[in-house]
Write a protein that holds these residues in place. Structure first.
Motif, PDB file in Angstrom:
ATOM      1  N   SER A  98       0.826  -1.204   0.000  1.00  0.00           N
ATOM      2  CA  SER A  98       0.000   0.000   0.000  1.00  0.00           C
ATOM      3  C   SER A  98       0.863   1.259   0.000  1.00  0.00           C
ATOM      4  CB  SER A  98      -0.939  -0.001   1.212  1.00  0.00           C
ATOM      5  OG  SER A  98      -0.205   0.041   2.413  1.00  0.00           O
ATOM      6  N   TRP A  99       2.010   1.216   0.685  1.00  0.00           N
ATOM      7  CA  TRP A  99       2.917   2.358   0.719  1.00  0.00           C
ATOM      8  C   TRP A  99       3.456   2.656  -0.678  1.00  0.00           C
ATOM      9  CZ3 TRP A  99       8.381   3.313   0.419  1.00  0.00           C
ATOM     10  CH2 TRP A  99       8.796   4.532   0.989  1.00  0.00           C
ATOM     11  N   ILE A 100       3.866   1.615  -1.384  1.00  0.00           N
ATOM     12  CA  ILE A 100       4.414   1.787  -2.731  1.00  0.00           C
ATOM     13  C   ILE A 100       3.347   2.293  -3.698  1.00  0.00           C
ATOM     14  CG2 ILE A 100       5.365   0.543  -4.720  1.00  0.00           C
ATOM     15  CD1 ILE A 100       6.779  -1.302  -2.641  1.00  0.00           C
ATOM     16  N   ILE A 101       2.153   1.698  -3.647  1.00  0.00           N
ATOM     17  CA  ILE A 101       1.086   2.115  -4.550  1.00  0.00           C
ATOM     18  C   ILE A 101       0.639   3.536  -4.243  1.00  0.00           C
ATOM     19  CG2 ILE A 101      -1.271   1.643  -5.295  1.00  0.00           C
ATOM     20  CD1 ILE A 101       0.892  -0.291  -6.351  1.00  0.00           C
ATOM     21  N   HIS A 102       0.634   3.898  -2.971  1.00  0.00           N
ATOM     22  CA  HIS A 102       0.260   5.258  -2.592  1.00  0.00           C
ATOM     23  C   HIS A 102       1.245   6.263  -3.191  1.00  0.00           C
ATOM     24  CE1 HIS A 102      -2.398   7.705  -0.152  1.00  0.00           C
ATOM     25  NE2 HIS A 102      -1.361   8.371   0.306  1.00  0.00           N
ATOM     26  N   ILE A 103       2.529   5.945  -3.136  1.00  0.00           N
ATOM     27  CA  ILE A 103       3.542   6.810  -3.739  1.00  0.00           C
ATOM     28  C   ILE A 103       3.319   6.906  -5.240  1.00  0.00           C
ATOM     29  CG2 ILE A 103       6.000   6.980  -4.314  1.00  0.00           C
ATOM     30  CD1 ILE A 103       6.569   5.741  -1.544  1.00  0.00           C
ATOM     31  N   ALA A 104       3.085   5.765  -5.881  1.00  0.00           N
ATOM     32  CA  ALA A 104       2.876   5.751  -7.330  1.00  0.00           C
ATOM     33  C   ALA A 104       1.677   6.599  -7.717  1.00  0.00           C
ATOM     34  CB  ALA A 104       2.683   4.314  -7.811  1.00  0.00           C
ATOM     35  N   TYR A 105       0.593   6.459  -6.963  1.00  0.00           N
ATOM     36  CA  TYR A 105      -0.622   7.230  -7.239  1.00  0.00           C
ATOM     37  C   TYR A 105      -0.355   8.734  -7.163  1.00  0.00           C
ATOM     38  CZ  TYR A 105      -4.932   9.633  -5.984  1.00  0.00           C
ATOM     39  OH  TYR A 105      -5.934  10.540  -5.909  1.00  0.00           O
ATOM     40  N   HIS A 106       0.270   9.184  -6.083  1.00  0.00           N
ATOM     41  CA  HIS A 106       0.493  10.615  -5.917  1.00  0.00           C
ATOM     42  C   HIS A 106       1.486  11.158  -6.947  1.00  0.00           C
ATOM     43  CE1 HIS A 106      -1.903  11.728  -2.469  1.00  0.00           C
ATOM     44  NE2 HIS A 106      -1.612  10.560  -1.931  1.00  0.00           N
ATOM     45  N   ARG A 107       2.535  10.405  -7.237  1.00  0.00           N
ATOM     46  CA  ARG A 107       3.495  10.847  -8.241  1.00  0.00           C
ATOM     47  C   ARG A 107       2.846  10.928  -9.615  1.00  0.00           C
ATOM     48  NH1 ARG A 107       8.960  12.536  -6.987  1.00  0.00           N
ATOM     49  NH2 ARG A 107       8.877  12.405  -4.730  1.00  0.00           N
ATOM     50  N   ALA A 108       2.002   9.960  -9.933  1.00  0.00           N
ATOM     51  CA  ALA A 108       1.333   9.944 -11.231  1.00  0.00           C
ATOM     52  C   ALA A 108       0.393  11.142 -11.372  1.00  0.00           C
ATOM     53  CB  ALA A 108       0.574   8.637 -11.430  1.00  0.00           C
ATOM     54  N   PRO A 145      -9.337  17.995  -8.428  1.00  0.00           N
ATOM     55  CA  PRO A 145      -9.061  18.288  -7.021  1.00  0.00           C
ATOM     56  C   PRO A 145      -8.301  17.132  -6.371  1.00  0.00           C
ATOM     57  CG  PRO A 145     -11.326  17.587  -7.311  1.00  0.00           C
ATOM     58  CD  PRO A 145     -10.749  17.725  -8.683  1.00  0.00           C
ATOM     59  N   THR A 146      -7.650  17.408  -5.306  1.00  0.00           N
ATOM     60  CA  THR A 146      -6.968  16.382  -4.530  1.00  0.00           C
ATOM     61  C   THR A 146      -7.483  16.450  -3.099  1.00  0.00           C
ATOM     62  OG1 THR A 146      -5.168  17.835  -3.829  1.00  0.00           O
ATOM     63  CG2 THR A 146      -4.900  16.679  -5.942  1.00  0.00           C
ATOM     64  N   MET A 147      -7.064  15.498  -2.274  1.00  0.00           N
ATOM     65  CA  MET A 147      -7.490  15.509  -0.887  1.00  0.00           C
ATOM     66  C   MET A 147      -6.993  16.755  -0.167  1.00  0.00           C
ATOM     67  SD  MET A 147      -9.408  13.980   1.215  1.00  0.00           S
ATOM     68  CE  MET A 147      -9.694  12.295   0.690  1.00  0.00           C
ATOM     69  N   VAL A 148      -5.821  17.255  -0.546  1.00  0.00           N
ATOM     70  CA  VAL A 148      -5.317  18.490   0.061  1.00  0.00           C
ATOM     71  C   VAL A 148      -6.239  19.650  -0.280  1.00  0.00           C
ATOM     72  CG1 VAL A 148      -3.406  20.121   0.164  1.00  0.00           C
ATOM     73  CG2 VAL A 148      -2.928  17.683   0.002  1.00  0.00           C
ATOM     74  N   VAL A 170      -7.584   3.997  -1.518  1.00  0.00           N
ATOM     75  CA  VAL A 170      -8.878   3.631  -2.097  1.00  0.00           C
ATOM     76  C   VAL A 170      -9.776   4.857  -2.222  1.00  0.00           C
ATOM     77  CG1 VAL A 170     -11.022   2.354  -1.699  1.00  0.00           C
ATOM     78  CG2 VAL A 170      -8.819   1.214  -1.383  1.00  0.00           C
ATOM     79  N   ILE A 171      -9.857   5.653  -1.176  1.00  0.00           N
ATOM     80  CA  ILE A 171     -10.719   6.838  -1.204  1.00  0.00           C
ATOM     81  C   ILE A 171     -10.272   7.818  -2.287  1.00  0.00           C
ATOM     82  CG2 ILE A 171     -11.297   8.937   0.088  1.00  0.00           C
ATOM     83  CD1 ILE A 171     -11.529   7.179   2.580  1.00  0.00           C
ATOM     84  N   GLU A 172      -8.975   8.023  -2.396  1.00  0.00           N
ATOM     85  CA  GLU A 172      -8.479   8.983  -3.385  1.00  0.00           C
ATOM     86  C   GLU A 172      -8.629   8.465  -4.808  1.00  0.00           C
ATOM     87  OE1 GLU A 172      -4.544  10.053  -2.067  1.00  0.00           O
ATOM     88  OE2 GLU A 172      -5.296  10.508  -0.058  1.00  0.00           O
ATOM     89  N   LEU A 173      -8.365   7.178  -5.009  1.00  0.00           N
ATOM     90  CA  LEU A 173      -8.548   6.599  -6.340  1.00  0.00           C
ATOM     91  C   LEU A 173     -10.016   6.622  -6.753  1.00  0.00           C
ATOM     92  CD1 LEU A 173      -6.106   3.557  -6.176  1.00  0.00           C
ATOM     93  CD2 LEU A 173      -5.934   5.484  -7.744  1.00  0.00           C
ATOM     94  N   TYR A 174     -10.909   6.453  -5.790  1.00  0.00           N
ATOM     95  CA  TYR A 174     -12.346   6.424  -6.090  1.00  0.00           C
ATOM     96  C   TYR A 174     -12.885   7.829  -6.360  1.00  0.00           C
ATOM     97  CZ  TYR A 174     -17.310   5.315  -5.670  1.00  0.00           C
ATOM     98  OH  TYR A 174     -18.648   5.182  -5.923  1.00  0.00           O
ATOM     99  N   GLY A 202     -12.575   3.592   5.743  1.00  0.00           N
ATOM    100  CA  GLY A 202     -11.911   4.883   5.583  1.00  0.00           C
ATOM    101  C   GLY A 202     -12.883   6.039   5.663  1.00  0.00           C
ATOM    102  N   LEU A 203     -14.046   5.885   5.024  1.00  0.00           N
ATOM    103  CA  LEU A 203     -15.062   6.929   5.092  1.00  0.00           C
ATOM    104  C   LEU A 203     -15.545   7.141   6.521  1.00  0.00           C
ATOM    105  CD1 LEU A 203     -17.473   6.515   2.044  1.00  0.00           C
ATOM    106  CD2 LEU A 203     -15.680   8.214   2.388  1.00  0.00           C
TER     107      LEU A 203
END
Length: 218
Positions: A98-108, A145-148, A170-174, A202-203
């Motif tokens: 999850s840490w790696i995928i989270h990094i990939a998501y934000h960088r992308a 928009p982003t979560m920030v 999951v929340i951010e990708l959704y 998460g919600l």
């Protein structure tokens, strides 16, 4: 095929590569253990993590960037970031995956926002009939928009502390990438049931611990 180029560093800990990695064998170590070794600048452990996750990171990159070369370049960027930052990984806060995928998501998404600002997607590309509905939704606005943007910097700290990396991803990708649960399951290498669980938990934590009281419901 992607070749990972790791920068030379005087801080490379050779004892880690020959010691911990040699005892169990790289292929037998868990992802968490490998990331801990990468945090000590162990290149052999980084190569193992790269072999395990490069394809998954590339899938995330391509789904968001929709360009082969940009996706390949992002894979390099993500793993170089991991090489430099793996010492921040805390297995008590979430899995290595999850840490790696989270990094990939934000960088992308950072890269996609930049490309949009440079009109990279102008022209016929946005009308390509091969776009999936999720990809079309994710590029429908000039700057998504982003979560920030949604929470602001102050609440963002609480969000990162209260929700697990899996729940945040999951929340951010959704919400912000427009992916379905099935697509998120494919991106994260998880079951649809697990994705749904991360989403609803998460919600709930977002509502109870992060959002101001005026946004909460009884």
């Amino acid at each position: 095929h992607v070749e990972l180029e790791v920068p030379n560093s005087e801080s490379t800990n050779r004892e880690t590569s020959v010691g911990v990695a040699a005892k169990l064998g790289i292929s037998q170590q868990t992802d968490d253990a490998l990331l801990m070794c990468v945090g000590k600048q162990d290149r052999e452990a980084l190569s193992a993590i790269f072999r395990r996750y490069a394809r998954r990171v590339r899938n995330v990159a391509y789904r968001i960037l929709r360009d082969e070369q940009e996706a390949e370049d992002l894979v390099q960027e993500v793993f170089l970031f991991i090489f430099r930052s793996a010492d921040r990984f805390n297995p008590e806060l979430g899995s290595a995956a999850s840490w790696i995928i989270h990094i990939a998501y934000h960088r992308a998404f950072d890269r996609r926002r930049y490309l949009i600002s440079r009109h990279f997607y102008d022209g016929d590309e946005l009308n390509d009939s091969t776009l999936t509905s999720a990809e079309a939704r994710s590029t429908s606005l000039p700057l998504s928009p982003t979560m920030v943007d949604f929470l602001g910097k102050d609440l963002m700290k609480r969000y990162e502390q209260r929700l697990s990396p899996e729940q945040r991803s999951v929340i951010e990708l959704y919400f912000f990438a427009g992916h379905t649960f099935d697509e998120i399951a494919e991106i994260m290498g998880a079951s649809r049931m697990n994705v749904r669980s991360h989403y609803y938990r998460g919600l709930d934590r977002l509502r109870r611990y992060v959002l101001p009281e005026k946004f909460q419901t009884q």
